[in-house]
Scaffold this motif. Structure first.
Motif, short mmCIF file in Angstrom:
data_model
loop_
_atom_site.label_atom_id
_atom_site.label_comp_id
_atom_site.label_asym_id
_atom_site.label_seq_id
_atom_site.Cartn_x
_atom_site.Cartn_y
_atom_site.Cartn_z
N GLY A 298 0.86 -1.13 0.13
CA GLY A 298 -0.05 -0.08 0.06
C GLY A 298 0.74 1.10 0.00
N HIS A 299 2.11 1.27 -0.16
CA HIS A 299 2.94 2.42 -0.12
C HIS A 299 3.81 2.67 -1.28
CE1 HIS A 299 2.31 2.98 4.25
NE2 HIS A 299 2.42 1.71 4.54
N ALA A 300 3.84 3.67 -1.83
CA ALA A 300 4.51 3.76 -3.27
C ALA A 300 5.96 4.05 -3.06
CB ALA A 300 4.06 4.97 -3.88
N PHE A 301 6.75 3.48 -4.02
CA PHE A 301 8.09 3.50 -3.85
C PHE A 301 8.74 3.71 -5.26
CE2 PHE A 301 7.11 1.10 0.14
CZ PHE A 301 7.90 1.67 0.95
N ASP A 302 9.71 4.26 -5.37
CA ASP A 302 10.46 4.23 -6.70
C ASP A 302 9.76 4.76 -7.85
OD1 ASP A 302 12.91 4.21 -8.20
OD2 ASP A 302 12.76 2.18 -8.51
N SER A 303 9.16 5.87 -7.80
CA SER A 303 8.59 6.72 -8.96
C SER A 303 9.43 7.10 -9.80
CB SER A 303 7.59 7.74 -8.31
OG SER A 303 6.94 8.47 -9.44
N THR A 304 9.19 6.62 -11.11
CA THR A 304 9.91 7.20 -12.25
C THR A 304 9.10 7.61 -13.51
OG1 THR A 304 10.21 4.98 -13.42
CG2 THR A 304 11.94 5.58 -11.61
N THR A 305 9.67 8.59 -14.28
CA THR A 305 9.03 9.02 -15.62
C THR A 305 10.18 8.81 -16.60
OG1 THR A 305 7.80 10.68 -14.20
CG2 THR A 305 8.07 10.92 -16.64
N GLU A 306 9.67 8.10 -17.56
CA GLU A 306 10.62 7.96 -18.45
C GLU A 306 9.98 8.21 -20.01
OE1 GLU A 306 11.48 3.74 -21.45
OE2 GLU A 306 10.75 3.66 -19.24
N ARG A 307 10.71 9.16 -20.61
CA ARG A 307 10.24 9.70 -22.25
C ARG A 307 10.25 8.55 -22.99
NH1 ARG A 307 11.02 15.47 -24.23
NH2 ARG A 307 9.72 15.01 -26.16
N LEU A 308 9.14 8.57 -23.59
CA LEU A 308 8.92 7.49 -24.84
C LEU A 308 9.26 8.24 -26.17
CD1 LEU A 308 5.71 5.99 -23.76
CD2 LEU A 308 8.02 5.13 -23.35
N HIS A 309 9.49 7.56 -27.05
CA HIS A 309 9.94 7.93 -28.31
C HIS A 309 9.23 7.10 -29.37
CE1 HIS A 309 13.24 10.41 -26.76
NE2 HIS A 309 13.41 9.17 -26.10
N PRO A 310 7.75 7.40 -29.69
CA PRO A 310 6.94 6.70 -30.72
C PRO A 310 7.56 7.28 -31.87
CG PRO A 310 5.62 8.31 -29.49
CD PRO A 310 7.03 8.19 -28.76
N GLY A 311 7.17 6.42 -32.95
CA GLY A 311 7.37 6.95 -34.40
C GLY A 311 6.26 7.38 -34.96
N ALA A 312 6.60 8.15 -36.22
CA ALA A 312 5.47 8.78 -36.94
C ALA A 312 4.24 7.72 -37.37
CB ALA A 312 5.92 9.45 -38.13
N LEU A 313 3.11 8.01 -37.45
CA LEU A 313 2.20 7.04 -37.59
C LEU A 313 1.25 7.35 -38.77
CD1 LEU A 313 0.65 4.41 -36.28
CD2 LEU A 313 -0.67 6.23 -35.05
N TRP A 314 1.37 6.53 -39.71
CA TRP A 314 0.24 6.68 -41.15
C TRP A 314 -1.07 6.10 -40.73
CZ3 TRP A 314 1.79 9.69 -45.13
CH2 TRP A 314 3.12 10.00 -45.18
N SER A 315 -2.16 6.70 -41.53
CA SER A 315 -3.31 6.19 -41.33
C SER A 315 -3.99 6.49 -42.45
CB SER A 315 -3.96 6.71 -40.24
OG SER A 315 -4.46 8.11 -40.16
N THR A 316 -5.06 5.94 -43.06
CA THR A 316 -5.88 6.33 -43.95
C THR A 316 -7.27 6.06 -43.39
OG1 THR A 316 -6.06 4.04 -44.58
CG2 THR A 316 -4.44 5.07 -45.61
N GLY A 317 -8.48 6.69 -44.20
CA GLY A 317 -9.65 6.55 -43.34
C GLY A 317 -10.85 6.92 -44.50
#
Length: 160
Positions: A90-109
């Protein structure tokens, strides 16, 4: 929910081509472990998109029109993060924030829309659409795990 701003060029009474910008924000919450030890993660991925479309419009009086459109979009990633917190008894430990590097995303519709014209050149639209997102292979999001999506873009369209 996708928010869009579109600029359309009338080619004829019924045909238009468009280019615009849209914003998409996707979040995921993940929890693994048991009641004593767990890992809680929150993923945020944001995209700015550049859609292009061609559409066929049919007027429904002076202020309303309906239309069908076919589109393609390139979405470029903005700030994306993964926040992780270990929870022990019930106790929070070791909080981290990591930057993500998603690529470009193509879509059609393909979409079927309704537009309310405030003036002959400015209108608000809602366009229920079926989208297909090509997998960029970098960061798992709703769009990469479920490439076929139903969306309802809402926005402002300027036609000239």
């Amino acid at each position: 929910l996708t928010v869009s701003l579109m600029l359309n060029r009338r080619l004829s009474r019924h045909w238009q081509v468009g280019i615009g910008v849209n914003y998409q924000r996707m979040t995921s919450d993940m929890l693994s472990g048991n009641s004593y030890v767990s890992l809680s993660q929150h993923q945020l991925v944001q995209y700015i998109g550049i859609p292009v479309s061609i559409s066929w419009h049919y007027p429904l009086g002076l202020q309303f029109s309906t239309y069908i459109s076919v589109s393609a979009s390139l979405s470029l990633p903005l700030r994306s993060t993964l926040e992780s917190v270990y929870v022990i008894d019930g106790h929070a430990f070791d909080s981290t924030t990591e930057r993500l590097h998603p690529g470009a995303l193509w879509s059609t519709g393909i979409g079927l829309g309704l537009q309310y014209n405030v003036t002959p050149h400015i209108g608000f639209f809602a366009e229920p659409s079926l989208q297909y997102h090509f997998n960029n292979g970098h960061v798992k999001t709703w769009n990469t795990e479920h490439p076929f999506n139903f969306t309802i873009p809402l926005g402002l369209r300027i036609s000239f």
